[in-house]
Design an enzyme around this catalytic site. Structure first.
Site, PDB file in Angstrom:
ATOM      1  N   ASN A   1       0.871  -1.180   0.000  1.00 61.55           N
ATOM      2  CA  ASN A   1       0.000   0.000   0.000  1.00 61.55           C
ATOM      3  C   ASN A   1       0.907   1.229   0.000  1.00 61.55           C
ATOM      4  OD1 ASN A   1      -1.766   2.078   0.567  1.00 61.55           O
ATOM      5  ND2 ASN A   1      -2.238   1.401   2.657  1.00 61.55           N
TER       6      ASN A   1
ATOM      7  N   LYS B   1       0.151   4.335  -0.338  1.00 59.39           N
ATOM      8  CA  LYS B   1      -0.420   5.568   0.231  1.00 59.39           C
ATOM      9  C   LYS B   1      -0.112   6.747  -0.684  1.00 59.39           C
ATOM     10  CE  LYS B   1      -0.108   3.349   4.688  1.00 59.39           C
ATOM     11  NZ  LYS B   1       0.022   3.444   6.128  1.00 59.39           N
TER      12      LYS B   1
ATOM     13  N   HIS C   1      -9.372   1.220   4.729  1.00 61.95           N
ATOM     14  CA  HIS C   1      -8.126   1.388   5.477  1.00 61.95           C
ATOM     15  C   HIS C   1      -8.366   2.339   6.646  1.00 61.95           C
ATOM     16  CE1 HIS C   1      -4.054   2.597   6.472  1.00 61.95           C
ATOM     17  NE2 HIS C   1      -3.666   1.482   5.903  1.00 61.95           N
TER      18      HIS C   1
ATOM     19  N   GLU D   1      -5.555  -4.897  10.561  1.00 63.10           N
ATOM     20  CA  GLU D   1      -4.528  -3.877  10.770  1.00 63.10           C
ATOM     21  C   GLU D   1      -4.802  -3.121  12.062  1.00 63.10           C
ATOM     22  OE1 GLU D   1      -2.446  -2.828   6.826  1.00 63.10           O
ATOM     23  OE2 GLU D   1      -4.065  -1.410   7.163  1.00 63.10           O
TER      24      GLU D   1
ATOM     25  N   GLY E   1       2.516   2.298  10.695  1.00 59.93           N
ATOM     26  CA  GLY E   1       3.469   3.383  10.533  1.00 59.93           C
ATOM     27  C   GLY E   1       4.177   3.776  11.824  1.00 59.93           C
TER      28      GLY E   1
ATOM     29  N   SER F   1       3.367  -2.155  10.259  1.00 57.38           N
ATOM     30  CA  SER F   1       4.813  -2.231  10.464  1.00 57.38           C
ATOM     31  C   SER F   1       5.408  -3.599  10.109  1.00 57.38           C
ATOM     32  CB  SER F   1       5.180  -1.821  11.898  1.00 57.38           C
ATOM     33  OG  SER F   1       4.801  -0.465  12.122  1.00 57.38           O
TER      34      SER F   1
HETATM   35  P1  PGA Z   1       2.891   0.285   7.601  1.00 60.64           P
HETATM   36  O1  PGA Z   1       1.431   0.494   6.962  1.00 60.64           O
HETATM   37  O2  PGA Z   1       3.420  -1.014   7.032  1.00 60.64           O
HETATM   38  O3  PGA Z   1       3.686   1.466   7.139  1.00 60.64           O
HETATM   39  O4  PGA Z   1       2.727   0.220   9.062  1.00 60.64           O
HETATM   40  C1  PGA Z   1       0.537  -0.588   6.819  1.00 60.64           C
HETATM   41  C2  PGA Z   1      -0.749  -0.100   6.208  1.00 60.64           C
HETATM   42  O5  PGA Z   1      -1.169   1.014   6.520  1.00 60.64           O
HETATM   43  O6  PGA Z   1      -1.380  -0.799   5.390  1.00 60.64           O
END
Ligand code: PGA
Length: 249
Positions: A9, A11, A95, A167, A173, A213
């Site tokens: 993803n 973003k 999400h 999630e 993040g 993460s």
């Molecule tokens: P991240 O994001 O791996 O940066 O924690 C995961 C997500 O938001 O799908």
């Protein structure tokens, strides 16, 4: 046997040129393509660049969102048919950033999932609890509510085509991954909901990804859990070497 899905993803990151540059490095780095389905979800405008760069491979491309109607006076929105027409095969729905910043609800998640399926897209539907909910011991009830208020209203035929992503919001993040055991516990709660609503065969077939993460150094432990059927990866999917390491876990 559930085939893993490894989805990136992106973003709000990367231009079209940066998208092409990613694939130039990523494609040679994914040695074992049969082990998992690989999906990359760039911003809408870079889907054509991603589709062009991956067309000779089994890597598939997805959107990060869609609107629940196919056309109309809805400034700024993108429909499932539009995504499918440019070669997207998947779409992320609900999400936590969409829920938090754009006021999406279980109800809109359901409508978007139905719209995605009507357009022939594979939805990756996200659920997960916030930190204060986990600390209050409400994780299970939050997951149950998100399930019953959203995707639990799909027909069995519709449900068979979706992938769920668990999630935990506090892990996105932040560098704080859920332990493999914590993730597996949450997946078991969701799978039990699936079994209750759609039957044991549907629960056994349903792919539940973990997101939050996921990095090259923790993916193995997560994927060692029988309950975890893949990953939805944000930050670590932006770098071709690190996403390749995750895909090749
Ligand atoms: P991240 O994001 O791996 O940066 O924690 C995961 C997500 O938001 O799908």
């Amino acid at each position: 046997m559930r085939k893993p899905v490894m989805a990136g993803n992106w973003k709000l990151y990367k231009t079209a040129a940066e998208t092409s540059a990613f694939f130039e490095k990523f494609m040679p780095a994914i040695a074992d393509r049969k082990r998992a389905e690989i999906v990359i979800c760039p911003p809408f405008v870079n889907i054509p660049a991603a589709v062009a760069a991956s067309s000779a491979s089994s890597v598939e491309v997805g959107g990060q969102d869609l609107f629940w109607l196919q056309e109309g006076a809805y400034t700024g929105e993108v429909s499932g048919n539009m995504l499918a027409a440019i070669g997207a095969r998947w779409v992320i729905i609900g999400h936590s950033e969409r829920r938090q910043y754009f006021h999406e609800t279980d109800e809109t998640v359901l409508k978007k999932t139905q719209a995605a399926l009507a357009s022939g897209l594979n939805p990756i539907v996200c659920v997960g609890e916030r930190l204060e909910e986990r600390e209050a011991g409400a994780t299970e009830s939050v997951l149950r509510t998100q399930f019953t208020g959203g995707i639990g209203a799909l027909t069995p035929e519709q449900f068979a085509k979706i992938v769920i992503a668990y999630e935990p919001v506090w892990a996105i993040g932040t560098g704080k991954t859920a332990t493999p055991e914590m993730a597996a516990d949450a997946h078991r709660v969701l799978r039990a909901e699936v079994a209750q609503r759609y039957g044991q065969a549907a629960a056994d077939a349903c792919r539940i990804l973990y997101g939050g993460s996921v990095k090259p150094d923790n993916v193995k432990g997560l994927m060692a859990q029988e309950e975890i059927d893949g990953a939805l990866v944000g930050g670590a999917s932006l770098d071709p070497a690190s996403f390749a390491a995750i895909v090749n876990f």
